[in-house]
Write a protein that holds these residues in place. Structure first.
Motif, mmCIF file in Angstrom:
data_model
loop_
_atom_site.group_PDB
_atom_site.id
_atom_site.type_symbol
_atom_site.label_atom_id
_atom_site.label_comp_id
_atom_site.label_asym_id
_atom_site.label_seq_id
_atom_site.Cartn_x
_atom_site.Cartn_y
_atom_site.Cartn_z
ATOM 1 N N LEU A 114 -25.575 11.198 -0.629
ATOM 2 C CA LEU A 114 -26.089 11.251 0.727
ATOM 3 C C LEU A 114 -24.936 11.185 1.715
ATOM 4 O O LEU A 114 -24.940 11.841 2.755
ATOM 5 N N ASP A 115 -23.920 10.399 1.403
ATOM 6 C CA ASP A 115 -22.755 10.261 2.264
ATOM 7 C C ASP A 115 -21.552 9.942 1.395
ATOM 8 O O ASP A 115 -21.685 9.309 0.338
ATOM 9 N N ALA A 116 -20.393 10.399 1.798
ATOM 10 C CA ALA A 116 -19.188 10.153 1.017
ATOM 11 C C ALA A 116 -17.975 10.186 1.929
ATOM 12 O O ALA A 116 -17.965 10.877 2.950
ATOM 13 N N PHE A 117 -16.959 9.417 1.595
ATOM 14 C CA PHE A 117 -15.677 9.513 2.286
ATOM 15 C C PHE A 117 -14.595 9.026 1.335
ATOM 16 O O PHE A 117 -14.865 8.518 0.256
ATOM 17 N N TRP A 118 -13.349 9.194 1.723
ATOM 18 C CA TRP A 118 -12.241 8.793 0.866
ATOM 19 C C TRP A 118 -11.221 8.017 1.671
ATOM 20 O O TRP A 118 -11.190 8.084 2.895
ATOM 21 N N ILE A 119 -10.406 7.245 0.971
ATOM 22 C CA ILE A 119 -9.314 6.512 1.605
ATOM 23 C C ILE A 119 -8.030 6.824 0.859
ATOM 24 O O ILE A 119 -8.013 7.008 -0.357
ATOM 25 N N TRP A 120 -6.953 6.885 1.608
ATOM 26 C CA TRP A 120 -5.625 7.039 1.040
ATOM 27 C C TRP A 120 -5.059 5.657 0.747
ATOM 28 O O TRP A 120 -5.590 4.644 1.200
ATOM 29 N N SER A 121 -4.006 5.605 -0.041
ATOM 30 C CA SER A 121 -3.415 4.317 -0.397
ATOM 31 C C SER A 121 -2.996 3.554 0.851
ATOM 32 O O SER A 121 -2.381 4.098 1.756
ATOM 33 N N GLY A 122 -3.351 2.258 0.869
ATOM 34 C CA GLY A 122 -3.044 1.404 2.000
ATOM 35 C C GLY A 122 -3.888 1.673 3.223
ATOM 36 O O GLY A 122 -3.611 1.140 4.302
ATOM 37 N N ASP A 123 -4.934 2.482 3.080
ATOM 38 C CA ASP A 123 -5.706 2.959 4.219
ATOM 39 C C ASP A 123 -7.037 2.222 4.310
ATOM 40 O O ASP A 123 -7.388 1.410 3.452
ATOM 41 N N VAL A 124 -7.807 2.545 5.359
ATOM 42 C CA VAL A 124 -9.136 1.983 5.543
ATOM 43 C C VAL A 124 -10.009 3.057 6.162
ATOM 44 O O VAL A 124 -9.530 3.903 6.916
ATOM 45 N N ASN A 125 -11.281 3.081 5.822
ATOM 46 C CA ASN A 125 -12.204 4.045 6.393
ATOM 47 C C ASN A 125 -13.566 3.395 6.545
ATOM 48 O O ASN A 125 -13.865 2.387 5.898
ATOM 49 N N VAL A 126 -14.394 3.997 7.394
ATOM 50 C CA VAL A 126 -15.688 3.412 7.692
ATOM 51 C C VAL A 126 -16.694 4.522 7.935
ATOM 52 O O VAL A 126 -16.334 5.601 8.417
ATOM 53 N N SER A 127 -17.942 4.274 7.559
ATOM 54 C CA SER A 127 -19.014 5.219 7.836
ATOM 55 C C SER A 127 -20.301 4.446 8.043
ATOM 56 O O SER A 127 -20.492 3.381 7.459
ATOM 57 N N LYS A 128 -21.183 5.005 8.890
ATOM 58 C CA LYS A 128 -22.488 4.396 9.139
ATOM 59 C C LYS A 128 -23.569 5.376 8.710
ATOM 60 O O LYS A 128 -23.540 6.543 9.092
ATOM 61 N N VAL A 129 -24.521 4.900 7.912
ATOM 62 C CA VAL A 129 -25.563 5.757 7.357
ATOM 63 C C VAL A 129 -26.916 5.067 7.526
ATOM 64 O O VAL A 129 -27.050 3.877 7.236
ATOM 65 N N GLY A 149 0.807 -1.208 0.000
ATOM 66 C CA GLY A 149 0.000 0.000 0.000
ATOM 67 C C GLY A 149 0.840 1.258 0.000
ATOM 68 O O GLY A 149 2.027 1.259 -0.318
ATOM 69 N N GLY A 150 0.211 2.368 0.359
ATOM 70 C CA GLY A 150 0.873 3.658 0.296
ATOM 71 C C GLY A 150 1.804 3.935 1.460
ATOM 72 O O GLY A 150 2.488 4.951 1.462
ATOM 73 N N TRP A 151 1.828 3.073 2.468
ATOM 74 C CA TRP A 151 2.715 3.303 3.597
ATOM 75 C C TRP A 151 4.158 3.070 3.186
ATOM 76 O O TRP A 151 4.462 2.205 2.357
ATOM 77 N N SER A 152 5.070 3.808 3.791
ATOM 78 C CA SER A 152 6.485 3.508 3.662
ATOM 79 C C SER A 152 6.850 2.439 4.681
ATOM 80 O O SER A 152 6.070 2.105 5.580
ATOM 81 N N ALA A 153 8.065 1.907 4.571
ATOM 82 C CA ALA A 153 8.534 0.923 5.549
ATOM 83 C C ALA A 153 8.614 1.558 6.932
ATOM 84 O O ALA A 153 8.325 0.908 7.946
#
Length: 840
Positions: free
Chosen positions: A510-525, A294-298
């Motif tokens: 109605l709802d939106a979010f974004w994730i960066w490389s190697g990332d995770v996100n969550v939303s409840k609607v 993913g987008g994280w460095s070592a």
């Protein structure tokens, strides 16, 4: 539908442009996440060496004697810096006795001078320019100061100490600093950029930088050049849990519960290490040689893994008491053993982290290190065995399936249930990911690129696919009834993506979010019955996993996570400068908690007293105190079960008593959250229209002439007819007379009124297109009602007037409606001010 897709694509691209333009944060290697600036690394970048300002052998005892560093010493790859050491002007020259609003000359971390206004709290002070003060308003300033004071006192409670430095901890808002926010390590001092103050997540920036200020331990506990961020990662999120706030990582949806939040953050931090082939402490942590897909460095993986290990332990053993015991035991041992700053080897830090975490949870955690391939010395293993015994139930594998509870086995009596199992439809969480029956939907060929042909998936579902560029992936689910849906999107490589849930009957999200490389996100609607469409799209091609599930009750396995909802009666003011916090009975959930007490907070004064549960408390305010400026809070505490939060939070309600309710019969119940003059109002209902209304209403009663002013900051685009605004209403009946001015998502400001009970509603709009944020005002003089709009709250333009004969006592307040059946929408409204004679 092609045009709708194109519209959504252009909207999403504009969002990416907005994200990419967040100042120099991205271009300088800093990514704004939830209000915090965190380091990102280009592939192959070598950031193993510590900045020069970190390479010190010990921390001087008196930071007030250190000089302010030159700009070249700031090290812009970090959002923190070490306090200067070699004399010079004191960065802690704030005096508590300076009057509020005093203009001071502030010398920044880069030695530049700024003319700022200073506003004081109990423990912190906020400094900002007059221009920014005019923009955000004094209410916002007071809110930030009070929240910062609470965070300061909470961190002092957790760590058992305060940062070195005299006077108030100052938070300076200036245009340029070493990140979105910047803070000294183990000393008082924070700088943030104006956007952090403007944002609702600005307090998260301050929370993060405060953790730097309270950092006296990172180079003793964590292994790598960026140990300071391993420390903040451990403290950032558990602080919210300690305060019983829960959290919503970066989505627009509903907040997560405390257990959900801890599990989510632990998976986010620790999963990449656990999935990395051959991961070990030596390779991934000490050598920083594990470069994830993913987008994280070592180096980032090294930092996140160390904080993730601590979060996993607190997730299993509890947050509050273990967190506080861990930190305070570590501080005590550093002092008693004479450790010096940066004086421990990496191996010694690894051992010290295990030793102190074990002391924090009062258990032998050697087997945790074993499972993660972290070495444990023979001497430390023997010492922990002597203190806590050799076994740990979280490390047993009773069903011999190769997984323990520590490694995520949710049923250690059934070998078929384990993290590596294949999920089937059997009402069982076969793979222990927290979701029952989320059968995998794997992309084969290509998921539909057009909304009209959206791929129907089951509910729940686990979707794996790839998209990017002009390739969108569109999906749909069908709901039989109103359901709160949890969406979790994870990048499986370098994928950076945007997620949207679309309105059923109107354009837009109605709802939106974004994730960066190697990332995770969550939303409840919360979604009503019917078909709902959602999509995943990234600027560049990549792979993702999306889990769609009902928001079932999250399993609570930790005894100290006990959120209590309790709002006491109004603080009364029986005589001059005397304020009474009323007695409250103990909630049933706390009946067995020993030595339960209630402590009371007043903004600007901190904790002012503690009483036994069921006992009132009288606070004597200093002479000259303005009760209108105060916010009161009360909180259950005990020596064995630490604070539950928030238990109450309200203004001097003897002067301004707000009530919130649904008017009419909205299809879904609404809710209201308020901080002083700031409201988050969630409502459904058909709206304020026709001969009968249905909406969410927060009000006070006023006798005679009255005026209400407020700024509508934002509202959800649930329908073109959704609205949020202010009103004066004769009664709470659904067909009552009223005069209302409101903002809609369709770029209009509406003046709506009903001049007779049960009569039809008349409506007119402003002549030009206007959207939130907008200031609105309704003014009553006798039977004349005038409504206004403004862009700045100072210069007003008339929207219209009407003659309405109302009774002397009326309901004055803030309204919101989704105008979309059972679908609820949320409006953010701030700087609400009511003038007139307030009556009970």
């Amino acid at each position: 539908m092609f045009n709708r897709n194109r519209q959504n694509r252009e909207l999403t691209r504009s969002r990416w442009a907005s994200i990419a333009s967040r100042g120099a944060a991205l271009s300088a290697g800093l990514l704004v996440l939830g209000g915090c600036a965190v380091e990102i690394s280009e592939p192959g970048a070598d950031r193993s060496a510590a900045p020069a300002e970190e390479q010190v052998s010990s921390l001087p005892a008196d930071p007030s004697e250190r000089a302010v560093p030159a700009p070249s010493d700031l090290g812009l790859t970090r959002d923190y810096l070490m306090p200067p050491e070699d004399g010079g002007p004191s960065p802690f020259a704030l005096l508590r006795d300076l009057p509020d609003g005093t203009t001071v000359t502030y010398v920044a971390f880069d030695s530049a001078s700024h003319s700022l206004r200073q506003f004081n709290g109990k423990h912190t002070a906020l400094l900002l320019s007059q221009t920014l003060l005019d923009e955000v308003g004094l209410t916002r300033v007071r809110q930030i100061i009070d929240d910062a004071d609470l965070l300061y006192k909470t961190k002092a409670e957790i760590t058992g100490a305060e940062p070195p430095g005299a006077g108030l901890l100052r938070i300076a808002v200036i245009d340029v600093t070493c990140g979105y926010g910047c803070g000294y390590v183990n000393a008082k001092g924070i700088e943030i950029v104006p956007d952090a103050l403007r944002s609702e997540s600005g307090i998260n920036v301050i929370n993060h930088e405060l953790n730097h200020n309270f950092d006296s331990l990172s180079p003793f506990l964590f292994t790598n050049a960026d140990s300071a961020h391993a420390w903040t990662e451990v403290l950032d999120d558990p602080t919210h849990v300690y305060l019983e706030r829960g959290g919503s990582p970066r989505g627009n949806g509903q907040a997560l519960t405390n257990p959900e939040f801890m599990t989510f953050k632990r998976k986010e931090r620790l999963t990449p290490y656990e999935e990395f082939p051959g991961a070990s402490w030596q390779t991934c942590i000490a050598n920083e040689a594990c470069d994830p897909a993913g987008g994280w460095s070592a180096q980032s993986l090294s930092v996140h893994t160390q904080s993730g290990i601590a979060l996993r332990i607190f997730e299993l053993f509890g947050v509050k008491q273990p967190l506080r015991t861990w930190v305070q035991q570590a501080r005590s041992l550093v002092q008693s053993r004479g450790y010096v700053w940066n004086g421990l080897t990496y191996e010694q830090r690894r051992e010290f982290l295990l030793e102190t975490l074990s002391l924090g949870v009062q258990a032998n955690l050697s087997c945790f290190y074993d499972a993660w391939n972290w070495p444990v010395s023979t001497s430390l293993r023997a010492s922990l065995t002597t203190q806590f015994g050799a076994s740990n139930p979280y490390c047993s594998d009773a069903d011999a399936d190769g997984f323990t509870r520590q490694k995520g086995d949710c049923n250690d009596t059934n070998a078929a249930i384990k993290p590596s199992a294949v999920e089937t439809v059997n009402n069982v969480d076969d793979n222990c990911n927290g979701v029952k029956d989320d059968v995998l939907v794997q992309e084969s060929g290509d998921f539909p690129n057009d909304q009209s042909a959206a791929q129907a998936v089951g509910f729940p579902a686990r979707i794996r696919g790839s998209s990017g560029g002009d390739d969108w992936d569109h999906f749909s689910i069908n709901l039989a009834s109103t359901t709160t849906v949890r969406f979790q999107l994870r990048s499986l490589d370098t994928y950076t993506a945007w997620f949207d849930v679309y309105n059923q009957s109107a354009p837009g999200s109605l709802d939106a979010f974004w994730i960066w490389s190697g990332d995770v996100n969550v939303s409840k609607v919360t979604l009503g019955p019917g078909t709902w469409k959602f999509s995943v799209w990234g600027a560049d091609a990549g792979n993702y996993e999306l889990i769609v599930q009902p928001d079932a009750t999250f399993p609570v396995t930790v005894p100290d996570l006990w959120p209590i909802s309790w709002t006491p009666d109004a603080v009364s003011n029986p005589s001059a400068n005397q304020y009474v916090f009323p007695a409250q009975s103990v909630p049933g959930a706390l009946a067995s908690v020993p030595a339960l007490q209630v402590r009371h907070w007043v903004s600007g004064y901190g904790w002012v007293g503690t009483t036994g549960a069921g006992t009132s408390f009288t606070w004597s305010a200093p002479a000259g105190t303005d009760p209108q400026e105060l916010v009161y809070r009360s909180q259950f505490v005990s020596s064995s079960v630490l604070p539950a939060w928030p238990l109450s939070q309200h203004r001097n309600v003897s002067a301004l008593s707000w009530t919130s309710q649904d008017v009419g019969a909205p299809a879904a119940p609404g809710s209201t959250r308020r901080w002083v003059d700031n409201f988050a109002i969630e409502g459904s209902g058909a709206g304020i229209t026709g001969t009968a209304d249905a909406f969410r209403f927060s009000w006070v009663k006023v006798n005679g002439d009255a005026t209400i002013v407020a700024r509508v900051v934002s509202l959800d685009n649930t329908s073109a007819s959704a609205l949020a605004g202010v009103t004066i209403r004769e009664t709470l009946n659904t067909n009552a007379k009223h005069a209302t001015v409101a903002v809609t998502p369709s770029s209009t400001i509406r003046f709506q009124r009903r001049t007779s009970s049960g009569g039809s509603t008349s409506s007119s709009t402003a002549t030009q297109s206007e959207t939130a944020p907008r200031w609105l005002k309704v003014q009553r003089t006798g039977s004349t009602f005038q409504v206004y709009r403004s862009t700045d709250g100072a210069s007003w333009t008339s929207v219209g007037s009407a003659t309405i004969s109302m009774s002397s006592t009326v309901y004055v307040g803030v309204v919101a409606t989704s105008a979309s059946g059972s679908l609820t929408g949320t409006a953010q409204v701030d700087d609400v001010a009511v003038t007139g004679t307030i009556v009970p």
